[in-house]
Design an enzyme around this catalytic site. Structure first.
Site, mmCIF file in Angstrom:
data_model
loop_
_atom_site.group_PDB
_atom_site.id
_atom_site.type_symbol
_atom_site.label_atom_id
_atom_site.label_comp_id
_atom_site.label_asym_id
_atom_site.label_seq_id
_atom_site.Cartn_x
_atom_site.Cartn_y
_atom_site.Cartn_z
ATOM 1 N NE ARG A 163 -3.797 -2.262 0.316
ATOM 2 C CZ ARG A 163 -3.514 -3.462 -0.181
ATOM 3 N NH1 ARG A 163 -2.425 -3.666 -0.902
ATOM 4 N NH2 ARG A 163 -4.346 -4.469 0.000
ATOM 5 C CB SER A 238 -8.741 -1.907 4.450
ATOM 6 O OG SER A 238 -9.237 -3.104 3.922
ATOM 7 C CD GLU A 334 -5.483 0.320 2.664
ATOM 8 O OE1 GLU A 334 -5.306 -0.676 3.382
ATOM 9 O OE2 GLU A 334 -6.148 0.281 1.615
HETATM 10 C C1 FAD Z 1 -15.501 -0.440 -0.352
HETATM 11 C C2 FAD Z 1 -14.025 -0.175 -0.621
HETATM 12 C C3 FAD Z 1 -13.168 -1.236 -0.834
HETATM 13 C C4 FAD Z 1 -11.810 -1.009 -1.095
HETATM 14 N N1 FAD Z 1 -10.988 -2.080 -1.313
HETATM 15 C C5 FAD Z 1 -9.674 -1.888 -1.578
HETATM 16 C C6 FAD Z 1 -8.814 -3.003 -1.831
HETATM 17 O O1 FAD Z 1 -9.242 -4.148 -1.836
HETATM 18 N N2 FAD Z 1 -7.513 -2.758 -2.080
HETATM 19 C C7 FAD Z 1 -7.006 -1.486 -2.104
HETATM 20 O O2 FAD Z 1 -5.785 -1.342 -2.338
HETATM 21 N N3 FAD Z 1 -7.794 -0.411 -1.865
HETATM 22 C C8 FAD Z 1 -9.108 -0.579 -1.616
HETATM 23 N N4 FAD Z 1 -9.918 0.497 -1.366
HETATM 24 C C9 FAD Z 1 -9.329 1.847 -1.331
HETATM 25 C C10 FAD Z 1 -9.458 2.633 -2.655
HETATM 26 O O3 FAD Z 1 -10.477 2.105 -3.464
HETATM 27 C C11 FAD Z 1 -8.152 2.639 -3.471
HETATM 28 O O4 FAD Z 1 -7.121 3.196 -2.701
HETATM 29 C C12 FAD Z 1 -8.297 3.413 -4.786
HETATM 30 O O5 FAD Z 1 -7.146 3.232 -5.578
HETATM 31 C C13 FAD Z 1 -8.510 4.901 -4.572
HETATM 32 O O6 FAD Z 1 -8.807 5.466 -5.826
HETATM 33 P P1 FAD Z 1 -9.564 6.831 -5.972
HETATM 34 O O7 FAD Z 1 -9.575 7.168 -7.418
HETATM 35 O O8 FAD Z 1 -10.868 6.761 -5.292
HETATM 36 O O9 FAD Z 1 -8.564 7.801 -5.191
HETATM 37 P P2 FAD Z 1 -8.886 9.060 -4.270
HETATM 38 O O10 FAD Z 1 -9.534 8.609 -3.002
HETATM 39 O O11 FAD Z 1 -9.575 10.107 -5.039
HETATM 40 O O12 FAD Z 1 -7.403 9.534 -3.950
HETATM 41 C C14 FAD Z 1 -6.549 8.710 -3.175
HETATM 42 C C15 FAD Z 1 -5.162 9.390 -3.116
HETATM 43 O O13 FAD Z 1 -4.581 9.409 -4.420
HETATM 44 C C16 FAD Z 1 -4.358 10.755 -4.871
HETATM 45 N N5 FAD Z 1 -4.693 10.753 -6.296
HETATM 46 C C17 FAD Z 1 -5.865 10.370 -6.855
HETATM 47 N N6 FAD Z 1 -5.772 10.411 -8.201
HETATM 48 C C18 FAD Z 1 -4.529 10.847 -8.487
HETATM 49 C C19 FAD Z 1 -3.815 11.107 -9.705
HETATM 50 N N7 FAD Z 1 -4.374 10.913 -10.907
HETATM 51 N N8 FAD Z 1 -2.541 11.568 -9.617
HETATM 52 C C20 FAD Z 1 -1.959 11.766 -8.415
HETATM 53 N N9 FAD Z 1 -2.572 11.538 -7.246
HETATM 54 C C21 FAD Z 1 -3.838 11.071 -7.276
HETATM 55 C C22 FAD Z 1 -5.255 11.623 -3.997
HETATM 56 O O14 FAD Z 1 -4.734 12.943 -3.868
HETATM 57 C C23 FAD Z 1 -5.223 10.852 -2.679
HETATM 58 O O15 FAD Z 1 -4.049 11.143 -1.970
HETATM 59 C C24 FAD Z 1 -11.293 0.312 -1.113
HETATM 60 C C25 FAD Z 1 -12.181 1.395 -0.911
HETATM 61 C C26 FAD Z 1 -13.540 1.149 -0.676
HETATM 62 C C27 FAD Z 1 -14.463 2.325 -0.492
#
Ligand code: FAD
Length: 338
Positions: A163, A238, A334
């Site tokens: 992570r 998580s 996380e």
């Molecule tokens: C129900 C649920 C289940 C999940 N299961 C998992 C799992 O199994 N495994 C796992 O690893 N994660 C999991 N996650 C966490 C999450 O889905 C991941 O971390 C996902 O990659 C976040 O993507 P996002 O586009 O929503 O990012 P955001 O929440 O919008 O951003 C996350 C971070 O990345 C940065 N960011 C976003 N986009 C960019 C970009 N293009 N360039 C630079 N920085 C950027 C943001 O500034 C922030 O710091 C889960 C979340 C939920 C709600």
């Protein structure tokens, strides 16, 4: 072209559904627009938002929230057994996984149904069911915030860990990821089914020789049965990382807590499931007036009634202190908080 909006509510853009406002908000559809925006005199600080599934806002955001919306995906090169596929940062992660599966491209199946967008996937090296994106990552394109210049990062340069990546450490807040290229298989797919309940699920589906599509279906079914849907119960998945402790510490803890699971990750360290610690400490199903811990998955904090980011922060602090007091283990979050 892009337009800047004032006082934009962020609640609809985040899965924890915290009611906060960004002073300025801009949705960006192309790399060219991104570069011209970065050259402008926009209101700082700048926050990059993807699908909002890994972020909790603690207060209104004073500068500009930049929402990444650039779409597009396709095959770059196809070899004998492998294919390079590129997806732009604004693509929905799960739809991209389904698209790859529909072309019979293997490698992403265990990562089905993870919320969020492609651009955020390298940030924390998303992982699930024994696979991480580093296993299929080829390279990414990013734009430097300070200069607007494009830079390509290969796998080593991303410094992926559990992570973790360089974008959460040394280069934090310096680059915007605009697209990611993955190296997937077209034949002889390397299935990973020995993790979690995948094999049991496949057996219950009467599948003896699973395909990548079967593995994806099994992962989706398991995830749907265990994890709350953020549209119904706001959450960020998580909330804590699984802590890694010294083997001798683990053996000592095991004397007091014989049921404590642990997975040896190296000659010196063992990983302990954070969900087990939180559950054993009695937090599963806990609720205060606004926020709580999910009743089927202790690792997931939920916003059940208009909780604020600070409510989530306070609850997570209480849990961290309690786990430290009970087991001497310091949990690390996380989820990003800002
Ligand atoms: C129900 C649920 C289940 C999940 N299961 C998992 C799992 O199994 N495994 C796992 O690893 N994660 C999991 N996650 C966490 C999450 O889905 C991941 O971390 C996902 O990659 C976040 O993507 P996002 O586009 O929503 O990012 P955001 O929440 O919008 O951003 C996350 C971070 O990345 C940065 N960011 C976003 N986009 C960019 C970009 N293009 N360039 C630079 N920085 C950027 C943001 O500034 C922030 O710091 C889960 C979340 C939920 C709600």
């Amino acid at each position: 072209m892009y337009s800047i909006q004032s006082n934009q509510k962020l609640k609809p853009f985040t899965t924890m559904a915290i009611d906060v406002v960004a002073s300025n908000y801009v949705a960006i559809n192309t790399v060219e627009d991104l570069q011209s925006f970065l050259k402008s005199s926009y209101a700082k600080p700048l926050y990059i938002l993807g699908g909002g599934s890994n972020i909790v806002f603690l207060q209104d955001y004073p500068g500009t929230v930049l929402h990444i919306h650039n779409l597009g995906k396709g095959v770059m090169t196809q070899g004998e057994n492998e294919v390079l596929v590129k997806a732009n940062a604004g693509e929905n992660w799960h739809e991209f996984v389904l698209w790859a599966l529909s072309h019979d491209f293997g490698g992403l199946e265990n990562l089905s149904l993870i919320p969020g967008r492609v651009g955020a996937s390298p940030m924390q090296n998303i992982g699930a069911y024994g696979r991480e994106i580093k296993d299929v990552f080829y390279e990414l394109e990013a734009v430097e915030i300070a200069t607007g210049k494009i830079r390509i990062f290969n796998r080593e340069e991303c410094q992926f860990g559990y992570r973790d990546s360089i974008f959460k450490n040394e280069l934090k807040g310096q680059y915007i990821i605009t697209s990611v290229i993955f190296r997937l298989t077209t034949k002889h797919h390397q299935l990973k089914t020995d993790y979690g309940a995948i094999q049991n699920k496949l057996a219950s589906m009467n599948v003896n020789n699973p395909t990548i599509q079967d593995v994806s279906k099994a992962v989706i079914a398991i995830r749907e049965s265990k994890l709350p849907d953020p549209k119904k119960i706001p959450n960020c998945g998580s909330f804590f990382k699984n802590p890694t402790i010294l083997n001798e510490e683990y053996l000592l803890l095991k004397q007091h807590f014989p049921e404590m699971p642990g997975y040896v990750v190296s000659d010196t360290h063992t990983k302990v499931p954070a969900g087990w610690l939180i559950d054993f400490a009695g937090w599963k199903g806990f609720r205060n007036e606004t926020v709580g811990v999910h009743d089927r998955q202790a690792l997931v904090l939920i916003n059940h009634h208009e909780g604020s980011g600070k409510d989530i922060l306070n609850l997570s602090n209480e849990i961290v202190q309690d786990i430290d007091a009970k087991f001497g283990i310091k949990l690390e979050r996380e989820v990003n908080m800002i």
